[in-house]
Motif scaffolding. Sequence first.
Motif, PDB file in Angstrom:
ATOM      1  N   ARG A   1      42.345  20.849  40.926  1.00 15.34           N
ATOM      2  CA  ARG A   1      43.437  20.119  41.589  1.00 15.34           C
ATOM      3  C   ARG A   1      44.721  20.166  40.764  1.00 15.34           C
ATOM      4  O   ARG A   1      45.813  20.184  41.311  1.00 15.34           O
ATOM      5  N   THR A   2      44.582  20.204  39.442  1.00 11.77           N
ATOM      6  CA  THR A   2      45.768  20.217  38.587  1.00 11.77           C
ATOM      7  C   THR A   2      46.537  21.534  38.676  1.00 11.77           C
ATOM      8  O   THR A   2      47.705  21.592  38.298  1.00 11.77           O
ATOM      9  N   SER A   3      45.907  22.590  39.182  1.00  8.92           N
ATOM     10  CA  SER A   3      46.582  23.889  39.268  1.00  8.92           C
ATOM     11  C   SER A   3      47.565  23.947  40.431  1.00  8.92           C
ATOM     12  O   SER A   3      48.521  24.720  40.415  1.00  8.92           O
ATOM     13  N   GLY A   4      47.299  23.125  41.460  1.00  8.83           N
ATOM     14  CA  GLY A   4      48.157  23.145  42.635  1.00  8.83           C
ATOM     15  C   GLY A   4      47.998  24.376  43.498  1.00  8.83           C
ATOM     16  O   GLY A   4      48.786  24.615  44.402  1.00  8.83           O
ATOM     17  N   LEU A   5      46.953  25.189  43.237  1.00  7.31           N
ATOM     18  CA  LEU A   5      46.730  26.420  43.992  1.00  7.31           C
ATOM     19  C   LEU A   5      45.805  26.149  45.178  1.00  7.31           C
ATOM     20  O   LEU A   5      44.903  25.320  45.102  1.00  7.31           O
ATOM     21  N   PRO A   6      46.005  26.843  46.280  1.00  7.62           N
ATOM     22  CA  PRO A   6      45.172  26.634  47.476  1.00  7.62           C
ATOM     23  C   PRO A   6      43.796  27.285  47.328  1.00  7.62           C
ATOM     24  O   PRO A   6      43.551  28.074  46.402  1.00  7.62           O
ATOM     25  N   ASN A   7      42.912  26.958  48.252  1.00 11.43           N
ATOM     26  CA  ASN A   7      41.595  27.601  48.278  1.00 11.43           C
ATOM     27  C   ASN A   7      41.767  29.113  48.454  1.00 11.43           C
ATOM     28  O   ASN A   7      42.688  29.570  49.129  1.00 11.43           O
ATOM     29  N   THR A   8      40.865  29.876  47.857  1.00 11.10           N
ATOM     30  CA  THR A   8      40.963  31.330  47.883  1.00 11.10           C
ATOM     31  C   THR A   8      39.607  31.945  48.209  1.00 11.10           C
ATOM     32  O   THR A   8      38.576  31.481  47.719  1.00 11.10           O
ATOM     33  N   SER A   9      39.620  32.978  49.052  1.00 12.61           N
ATOM     34  CA  SER A   9      38.403  33.735  49.342  1.00 12.61           C
ATOM     35  C   SER A   9      38.243  34.809  48.277  1.00 12.61           C
ATOM     36  O   SER A   9      39.183  35.538  47.986  1.00 12.61           O
ATOM     37  N   MET A  10      37.036  34.911  47.699  1.00 14.31           N
ATOM     38  CA  MET A  10      36.810  35.828  46.592  1.00 14.31           C
ATOM     39  C   MET A  10      35.478  36.539  46.749  1.00 14.31           C
ATOM     40  O   MET A  10      34.638  36.150  47.567  1.00 14.31           O
ATOM     41  N   PHE A  11      35.300  37.575  45.932  1.00 10.91           N
ATOM     42  CA  PHE A  11      33.997  38.215  45.805  1.00 10.91           C
ATOM     43  C   PHE A  11      33.798  38.653  44.362  1.00 10.91           C
ATOM     44  O   PHE A  11      34.739  39.015  43.655  1.00 10.91           O
ATOM     45  N   VAL A  12      32.554  38.558  43.900  1.00 12.54           N
ATOM     46  CA  VAL A  12      32.163  39.016  42.568  1.00 12.54           C
ATOM     47  C   VAL A  12      30.841  39.764  42.707  1.00 12.54           C
ATOM     48  O   VAL A  12      30.246  39.824  43.792  1.00 12.54           O
ATOM     49  N   SER A  13      30.364  40.328  41.630  1.00 12.80           N
ATOM     50  CA  SER A  13      29.085  41.036  41.664  1.00 12.80           C
ATOM     51  C   SER A  13      27.937  40.048  41.561  1.00 12.80           C
ATOM     52  O   SER A  13      28.005  39.074  40.800  1.00 12.80           O
ATOM     53  N   LYS A  14      26.884  40.296  42.315  1.00  6.31           N
ATOM     54  CA  LYS A  14      25.720  39.407  42.257  1.00  6.31           C
ATOM     55  C   LYS A  14      24.994  39.537  40.920  1.00  6.31           C
ATOM     56  O   LYS A  14      24.162  38.689  40.583  1.00  6.31           O
ATOM     57  N   GLU A  15      25.323  40.598  40.146  1.00  6.98           N
ATOM     58  CA  GLU A  15      24.725  40.779  38.833  1.00  6.98           C
ATOM     59  C   GLU A  15      25.388  39.887  37.787  1.00  6.98           C
ATOM     60  O   GLU A  15      24.872  39.743  36.679  1.00  6.98           O
ATOM     61  N   TRP A  16      26.522  39.292  38.122  1.00  2.00           N
ATOM     62  CA  TRP A  16      27.220  38.435  37.176  1.00  2.00           C
ATOM     63  C   TRP A  16      26.504  37.099  37.033  1.00  2.00           C
ATOM     64  O   TRP A  16      25.872  36.608  37.975  1.00  2.00           O
TER      65      TRP A  16
END
Length: 266
Positions: free
Chosen positions: A190-205
């Motif tokens: 909340r302190t960042s003031g940035l909106p929700n974001t759609s992301m993807f990462v590797s399932k191996e992470w």
Amino acid sequence: MTSHQETRMEVEVGEHCFFPQCNRLDFLPFVCDLCHQTFCKYHRVPSSHNCEHIDTNIISTCTLPEKQEFLFHCSLPSCKKRHVTSVVCESCEQSYCIQHRHQEDHSCPALIVAEQHSTRTVRGRPLGQPAKATGTSGVKGGSSSKHTSGKVALMKLKMRAVGLDSIPQVCSGVVAGEVDRVYFEVELPRTSGLPNTSMFVSKEWCVGRTVDYIAQRFKLKNDNHKAHAQKLCLYCEGAVLGMSHKLQDLIHTVITMGTTLTLEYE
């Protein structure tokens, strides 16, 4: 007229070849188009009399074609590579690389429209039309509609998701067609003031690497490597996810594709 005068007139008919080594008298001389000098039939061609204008003429009139690279750009925004071949999707009429040629791989808008249309029908009848009195058909239809809506929502999430392009969409050397990317919606601190974001990462992470990547991408303060500093953690429905857990171990047990995760400081 004397015979001597007649012989002199015959000699003066014609032109001598301008080529120094020749100087032949030719009664039907040729004029060079480049140097405009007169030559015999044996030296009428510019190259045969070493025409001084032949090189400049060739350079000025002949141009070599530039080398061209026939490489194609994939229409999928997340695919930055250039490819030798491309495939045109029959539905959206966009050009894609071999890896993203299928509708599911490039989240084809036509496929989304088809999925949305199917949500407006329940077991072959328009939505809102009374179902037959079977007792259970309404329940089955509602479950199918909910499942289809979930697929459409996930497809839309994939279209706007951001992440590393180096992460392949499909695993190699494992089960054919098995997806390597994990897609989710992330709520940033909340302190960042940035909106929700759609992301993807590797399932191996693992969860820790995922937290570090998100913090680095959005320039968030991350002191997780310090012993007594405030930790940046990833939550799912209020429960903190262990940093050492791999995402592939959490899929279908703790999180699912399209789950909303929360990144927050403890």
